[in-house]
Each structure stands twice: as C-alpha cells, then as structure tokens.
Design a protein around this motif. Structure first.
Motif, PDB file in Angstrom:
ATOM      1  N   ASP A   1       0.545  -1.333  -0.021  1.00 60.69           N
ATOM      2  CA  ASP A   1      -0.153   0.212  -0.386  1.00 60.69           C
ATOM      3  C   ASP A   1       0.718   1.173  -0.063  1.00 60.69           C
ATOM      4  OD1 ASP A   1      -2.510  -1.526   0.109  1.00 60.69           O
ATOM      5  OD2 ASP A   1      -2.124  -1.645   2.120  1.00 60.69           O
ATOM      6  N   TYR A   2       2.038   1.054   0.347  1.00 57.00           N
ATOM      7  CA  TYR A   2       2.931   2.366   0.217  1.00 57.00           C
ATOM      8  C   TYR A   2       4.334   2.314  -0.126  1.00 57.00           C
ATOM      9  CZ  TYR A   2       0.543   3.047   5.233  1.00 57.00           C
ATOM     10  OH  TYR A   2      -0.687   2.616   5.302  1.00 57.00           O
ATOM     11  N   THR A   3       4.962   3.231  -1.332  1.00 52.34           N
ATOM     12  CA  THR A   3       6.021   3.348  -1.723  1.00 52.34           C
ATOM     13  C   THR A   3       6.734   4.271  -1.246  1.00 52.34           C
ATOM     14  OG1 THR A   3       5.303   4.831  -4.032  1.00 52.34           O
ATOM     15  CG2 THR A   3       4.979   2.173  -3.922  1.00 52.34           C
ATOM     16  N   ARG A   4       8.386   4.518  -1.555  1.00 52.70           N
ATOM     17  CA  ARG A   4       9.049   4.325  -1.355  1.00 52.70           C
ATOM     18  C   ARG A   4       9.227   6.231  -2.228  1.00 52.70           C
ATOM     19  NH1 ARG A   4      14.298   5.415  -1.685  1.00 52.70           N
ATOM     20  NH2 ARG A   4      16.404   5.755  -0.259  1.00 52.70           N
ATOM     21  N   ALA A   5       9.414   5.576  -3.172  1.00 49.16           N
ATOM     22  CA  ALA A   5       9.910   6.357  -4.115  1.00 49.16           C
ATOM     23  C   ALA A   5       9.843   6.560  -5.468  1.00 49.16           C
ATOM     24  CB  ALA A   5      11.484   6.749  -3.515  1.00 49.16           C
ATOM     25  N   GLY A   6       9.457   7.866  -6.606  1.00 47.27           N
ATOM     26  CA  GLY A   6       9.188   7.320  -7.496  1.00 47.27           C
ATOM     27  C   GLY A   6      10.279   7.674  -8.898  1.00 47.27           C
ATOM     28  N   ARG A   7       9.761   7.276 -10.114  1.00 44.66           N
ATOM     29  CA  ARG A   7      10.332   8.006 -11.404  1.00 44.66           C
ATOM     30  C   ARG A   7      10.645   9.312 -11.456  1.00 44.66           C
ATOM     31  NH1 ARG A   7       9.872   7.302 -17.772  1.00 44.66           N
ATOM     32  NH2 ARG A   7      11.372   7.808 -18.651  1.00 44.66           N
ATOM     33  N   GLY A   8      12.555   9.697 -11.013  1.00 42.00           N
ATOM     34  CA  GLY A   8      12.660  11.319 -10.742  1.00 42.00           C
ATOM     35  C   GLY A   8      12.187  12.075  -9.173  1.00 42.00           C
ATOM     36  N   GLY A   9      12.135  10.982  -8.409  1.00 43.29           N
ATOM     37  CA  GLY A   9      11.631  11.301  -7.376  1.00 43.29           C
ATOM     38  C   GLY A   9      12.979  11.176  -6.392  1.00 43.29           C
ATOM     39  N   MET A  10      13.115  11.229  -4.776  1.00 40.91           N
ATOM     40  CA  MET A  10      14.186  11.661  -3.979  1.00 40.91           C
ATOM     41  C   MET A  10      14.971   9.629  -4.171  1.00 40.91           C
ATOM     42  SD  MET A  10      13.479  14.549  -1.538  1.00 40.91           S
ATOM     43  CE  MET A  10      12.192  14.582  -0.803  1.00 40.91           C
TER      44      MET A  10
ATOM     45  N   ILE B   1      25.146 -13.469  -8.400  1.00 38.90           N
ATOM     46  CA  ILE B   1      24.262 -12.443  -7.238  1.00 38.90           C
ATOM     47  C   ILE B   1      23.474 -11.513  -8.400  1.00 38.90           C
ATOM     48  CG2 ILE B   1      24.904 -11.398  -5.291  1.00 38.90           C
ATOM     49  CD1 ILE B   1      26.877 -12.567  -4.777  1.00 38.90           C
ATOM     50  N   VAL B   2      22.487 -11.398  -7.571  1.00 38.39           N
ATOM     51  CA  VAL B   2      20.904 -10.757  -8.332  1.00 38.39           C
ATOM     52  C   VAL B   2      21.226  -9.056  -7.724  1.00 38.39           C
ATOM     53  CG1 VAL B   2      19.417  -9.754  -9.305  1.00 38.39           C
ATOM     54  CG2 VAL B   2      20.439 -11.548 -10.215  1.00 38.39           C
ATOM     55  N   THR B   3      21.230  -8.087  -7.344  1.00 41.05           N
ATOM     56  CA  THR B   3      20.813  -7.205  -7.181  1.00 41.05           C
ATOM     57  C   THR B   3      20.113  -5.412  -7.515  1.00 41.05           C
ATOM     58  OG1 THR B   3      21.497  -5.294  -4.739  1.00 41.05           O
ATOM     59  CG2 THR B   3      22.765  -5.945  -6.475  1.00 41.05           C
ATOM     60  N   PRO B   4      18.826  -5.272  -6.799  1.00 41.94           N
ATOM     61  CA  PRO B   4      17.786  -4.464  -7.464  1.00 41.94           C
ATOM     62  C   PRO B   4      19.032  -3.144  -8.238  1.00 41.94           C
ATOM     63  CG  PRO B   4      16.568  -5.376  -5.682  1.00 41.94           C
ATOM     64  CD  PRO B   4      18.662  -5.858  -5.641  1.00 41.94           C
ATOM     65  N   GLU B   5      19.132  -2.685  -9.407  1.00 43.01           N
ATOM     66  CA  GLU B   5      18.892  -1.315  -9.864  1.00 43.01           C
ATOM     67  C   GLU B   5      19.527  -0.411  -8.763  1.00 43.01           C
ATOM     68  OE1 GLU B   5      18.014  -1.535 -14.218  1.00 43.01           O
ATOM     69  OE2 GLU B   5      16.127  -0.422 -13.692  1.00 43.01           O
ATOM     70  N   THR B   6      19.928   0.226  -9.338  1.00 40.71           N
ATOM     71  CA  THR B   6      19.394   1.653  -8.833  1.00 40.71           C
ATOM     72  C   THR B   6      18.838   2.487  -9.756  1.00 40.71           C
ATOM     73  OG1 THR B   6      21.753   2.760  -9.232  1.00 40.71           O
ATOM     74  CG2 THR B   6      21.678   2.033  -7.309  1.00 40.71           C
ATOM     75  N   GLY B   7      18.609   3.370  -9.481  1.00 40.02           N
ATOM     76  CA  GLY B   7      17.956   4.475  -9.563  1.00 40.02           C
ATOM     77  C   GLY B   7      16.426   5.578  -9.292  1.00 40.02           C
ATOM     78  N   THR B   8      15.682   4.736  -8.310  1.00 41.86           N
ATOM     79  CA  THR B   8      14.880   5.144  -7.358  1.00 41.86           C
ATOM     80  C   THR B   8      15.430   4.631  -6.127  1.00 41.86           C
ATOM     81  OG1 THR B   8      13.560   3.171  -8.011  1.00 41.86           O
ATOM     82  CG2 THR B   8      13.359   5.440  -8.611  1.00 41.86           C
TER      83      THR B   8
ATOM     84  N   PHE C   1      10.134  -2.958  -0.152  1.00 41.65           N
ATOM     85  CA  PHE C   1       9.588  -1.743  -0.655  1.00 41.65           C
ATOM     86  C   PHE C   1       9.442  -1.874  -2.405  1.00 41.65           C
ATOM     87  CE2 PHE C   1       9.917   1.438   2.552  1.00 41.65           C
ATOM     88  CZ  PHE C   1       8.736   1.432   2.966  1.00 41.65           C
ATOM     89  N   LEU C   2       7.683  -2.109  -2.671  1.00 40.06           N
ATOM     90  CA  LEU C   2       8.231  -1.951  -4.580  1.00 40.06           C
ATOM     91  C   LEU C   2       8.263  -0.942  -5.393  1.00 40.06           C
ATOM     92  CD1 LEU C   2       5.461  -5.399  -4.394  1.00 40.06           C
ATOM     93  CD2 LEU C   2       7.478  -5.849  -4.234  1.00 40.06           C
ATOM     94  N   ASP C   3       8.533  -0.866  -6.368  1.00 38.27           N
ATOM     95  CA  ASP C   3       8.659   0.606  -7.117  1.00 38.27           C
ATOM     96  C   ASP C   3       7.222   0.750  -8.084  1.00 38.27           C
ATOM     97  OD1 ASP C   3       7.884  -0.051 -10.407  1.00 38.27           O
ATOM     98  OD2 ASP C   3       7.820  -1.829  -9.644  1.00 38.27           O
ATOM     99  N   ALA C   4       6.787   2.260  -7.303  1.00 47.51           N
ATOM    100  CA  ALA C   4       5.800   3.657  -7.312  1.00 47.51           C
ATOM    101  C   ALA C   4       5.091   2.712  -8.680  1.00 47.51           C
ATOM    102  CB  ALA C   4       6.427   4.390  -7.022  1.00 47.51           C
ATOM    103  N   GLN C   5       5.918   2.360  -9.962  1.00 45.97           N
ATOM    104  CA  GLN C   5       4.863   2.247 -11.219  1.00 45.97           C
ATOM    105  C   GLN C   5       4.791   1.494 -11.739  1.00 45.97           C
ATOM    106  OE1 GLN C   5       7.970   3.399 -14.432  1.00 45.97           O
ATOM    107  NE2 GLN C   5       6.218   3.356 -16.256  1.00 45.97           N
ATOM    108  N   GLU C   6       4.809   0.543 -11.543  1.00 47.13           N
ATOM    109  CA  GLU C   6       4.381  -0.990 -11.966  1.00 47.13           C
ATOM    110  C   GLU C   6       4.450  -2.429 -10.108  1.00 47.13           C
ATOM    111  OE1 GLU C   6       5.921  -3.026 -15.090  1.00 47.13           O
ATOM    112  OE2 GLU C   6       7.724  -1.897 -14.917  1.00 47.13           O
ATOM    113  N   GLY C   7       5.026  -1.927  -9.713  1.00 43.21           N
ATOM    114  CA  GLY C   7       3.978  -2.718  -8.203  1.00 43.21           C
ATOM    115  C   GLY C   7       4.667  -4.095  -7.943  1.00 43.21           C
ATOM    116  N   ARG C   8       5.942  -3.932  -8.877  1.00 44.54           N
ATOM    117  CA  ARG C   8       6.159  -6.207  -9.086  1.00 44.54           C
ATOM    118  C   ARG C   8       8.129  -5.612  -9.075  1.00 44.54           C
ATOM    119  NH1 ARG C   8       6.190  -5.882 -15.966  1.00 44.54           N
ATOM    120  NH2 ARG C   8       6.785  -7.895 -14.693  1.00 44.54           N
TER     121      ARG C   8
END
Length: 362
Positions: free
Chosen positions: A191-200, A255-262, A229-236
């Motif tokens: 129900d909550y996201t931490r940050a979105g595209r173009g955010g902080m 090893i896999v680690t989530p890519e940065t950006g958000t 947290f999941l991504d704000a755009q797709e929640g996937r």
C-alpha cells in the motif's frame, strides 16, 4: 577550510565515558563536540568551527522545518589496535562526500566539496577521538558519524534556501545485533511506496525515511523486523528495505541486486559488489521482480538473501511475509557471513585492505 576549535569546558569524564562505551547502544549518546559551517550565496561556506555539543537555535520560519530541504550521511570511525598500534580510521569517506554532493544537487542545496566534507569529518574525529570505542573483546563497536546539511534561512517562500548549515555530530555505536546475528523477517509493503521515477529515492534525505515509517509500523504489527518496498510505477519490482539494500544469491554462485535509480546507492552496497566479484561471484544489477523472489526461493534456485547498510553492515534475510502468504527463508547464510566477515575485517583492521578503502585520521 580554516576551522576554529572551542573545546568543551565540561567534557565527559573518563569514568562516565568508559561506562558509555561499554554498552553504547545506537544514537543515544553523543560526543563532546560538533562541527558547523554555514553558507550564503555571497559568502560561500564560512565560519567553520568545532564547538561543544549542544542545542542549536532555529527560527520557527527556518525553511527546513517547512519544506524538508536537507540531506545527511551515515558513516563510521574505527579504532585499530594491536602490536603497539592505536589508530583511528574512516571507511571510504570520499564516497560519502560524493553521495552528499549528488544529494545536494537533487535537493537544490549548495555543494560542500568532497575535500571539505572529509576535512570536516576528520576534524571532529581528531577532537573527539577518545569516543571511538576499542574492541578488545573482538566486538564491532564504532563511532557513528552523522554529517548533515539543512536549509536554515528564515523564509517561508518556496525556493532554495539562501542560508544553509552543514554540521557533523557523532555517537558511539555498539554491535547492531544483540545476542548474535540472526536473519531478519520482512513484510512486503503493497500500500506504500518509498520513491518514484524522478523523485528523491536516490538522494539520502530525511523525507525518504519519513515516508517509510508508516510501512515499518505495519511491518512491526505483522511481527516483522523490516519492510521491503516495490517500485511505484508497476508495483512489481523489488527496490530496498526501509534503510538497507538487498542481494539475492543463486545456486550457481551468481548474485542479483536491484538496480539503482529510485533507490539509494549505498556505500556498503558498492563495497559488497566489489568484494563478491573478487570472491569469484558474478554480480548483476537489474530489475528484480517480487514474483522471481517467490518462485526462485520455492524452486531452490535462490540459496541466500541478505541486506546491507552502514549500521547493520550485512544481515541475512529470513522469511518474507505478505497479504498473499509467506515466502520461507532460504536454506543458507554461508556466503552472507563470509562477505560480512571480510568487510568487517577490513573496517576494523583485522584483514588486509586490498581495495584501499580505509582512510587514516590519527
């Protein structure tokens, strides 16, 4: 910088300091001094000073209180001892300085040049060096350092502040895990996201942490230690925990680690990538779906999951709980603990610093 120093007239006495350092906790006790420097467009950075630790005065109209224009960093000082050695060190301070530079750009704050950032941190550690705990018992106590910058101008208009203050304070920290390291349980925030595209999301600013608190409350209510947290755009796609980055270890050693950006580009995160690659593991930074997490744990392809951050360093991840059911903990923590031991060993001077990460202060 030209730094003036005013020493405390009432520093913590040796007996009380010994008591504090024997069981420092985290973020509870603070050293005797603090560093401050101020900025205006006309003067640039000016009046760099070390003074006794104490309250600061802010006007009720200070911009930071209304528009949250601030950034901060988290880092540690370490005491190395043995064979006549008693020295103080920082771990990759230039990386923290560069990250604050990026955060400052995102928050429309003035840039404190990396060399000045490091000098400010060094200056405080030199003055309050006795606050850096020893680890005669083989522990992991450190002096946690908190550099931070905020809009201190008295003005209610919505624009970048014309008066900014940068400070450094420090607080002795004990081992993050009391009673030994154990896997943390996670709650999936849907129900909550931490940050979105173009955010902080990629900036280290208090607003990102404030936005995580209600989700963390939900996690605690579900009996979990942390929230993911999941991504704000797709929640996937998996992003990060409330304050830590994630890694997924596969049965082929990759090893896999989530890519940065958000998400925040952690200093510990970057260091672990280098360590793991030196150990022979291929590390991939990419989008990582929550469905992959579920499926690859169920099939046994994911053998370990761990998280990292300045405070905890490295911690194994256990089960993931959500409204759709639980994902059990992976079977192993072997690589997690080997990476943790290698990183902590470098930081505390118990292993060779082959990467040149450590920066001597005293």
């Amino acid at each position: 910088m030209q730094i003036t120093t005013t020493l405390s007239a009432n520093p913590t006495d040796d007996a009380r300091l010994a008591e504090i350092l024997s069981n420092p906790g985290f973020g509870t006790h603070f050293s005797d001094h603090m560093f401050t420097v101020e900025w205006t467009p006309d003067k640039g950075w000016y009046d760099a000073r070390i003074t006794p630790y104490g309250p600061i005065t802010l006007d009720p109209a200070a911009a930071v209180l209304h528009y949250a224009q601030e950034t901060f960093e988290g880092m540690k000082a370490y005491r190395h001892q043995g064979e006549g050695e008693d020295t103080l060190w920082l771990f990759r301070p230039e990386a923290n300085a560069e990250r604050m530079k990026r955060s400052s750009h995102r928050l429309a704050l003035p840039v404190l040049e990396p060399a000045d950032f490091v000098e400010a941190v060094e200056a405080l550690v030199k003055v309050d060096g006795r606050w850096v705990p020893a680890n005669d018992d083989g522990g992991e106590k450190t002096l946690y350092l908190r550099p931070f910058m905020f809009a201190s101008e008295k003005f209610l208009g919505v624009r970048p502040a014309q008066h900014v203050t940068f400070m450094v304070i420090s607080s002795p920290a004990g081992a993050y895990f009391k009673g030994g390291i154990k896997p943390v349980t996670l709650w999936l925030a849907e129900d909550y996201t931490r940050a979105g595209r173009g955010g902080m999301g990629a900036a280290k600013t208090g607003g990102n942490y404030a936005s995580s608190l209600v989700a963390q409350q939900e996690a605690t209510a579900q009996g979990c230690d942390q929230v993911v947290f999941l991504d704000a755009q797709e929640g996937r796609y998996v992003e990060e925990l409330g304050g830590m980055n994630l890694y997924f270890v596969y049965d082929d050693g990759s090893i896999v680690t989530p890519e940065t950006g958000t998400i925040l580009e952690g200093i510990t995160r970057a260091s672990i990538i280098q360590l793991a690659e030196k150990m022979g593991h291929q590390v991939t930074e990419r989008k990582f779906g929550i469905d992959e997490w579920r499926a690859d744990v169920a099939s046994g392809r994911i053998t370990e999951i761990f998280a990292c951050g300045t405070a905890a360093v490295v911690t194994p991840v256990g089960s993931l709980k959500s409204k759709d059911g639980d994902v059990p903990a992976p079977a192993s923590t072997d690589l997690t603990m080997r990476i943790r031991e290698a990183l902590v060993g470098v930081q505390l001077g118990r292993a060779d610093d082959t990467f040149g990460w450590m920066h001597q202060v005293v």
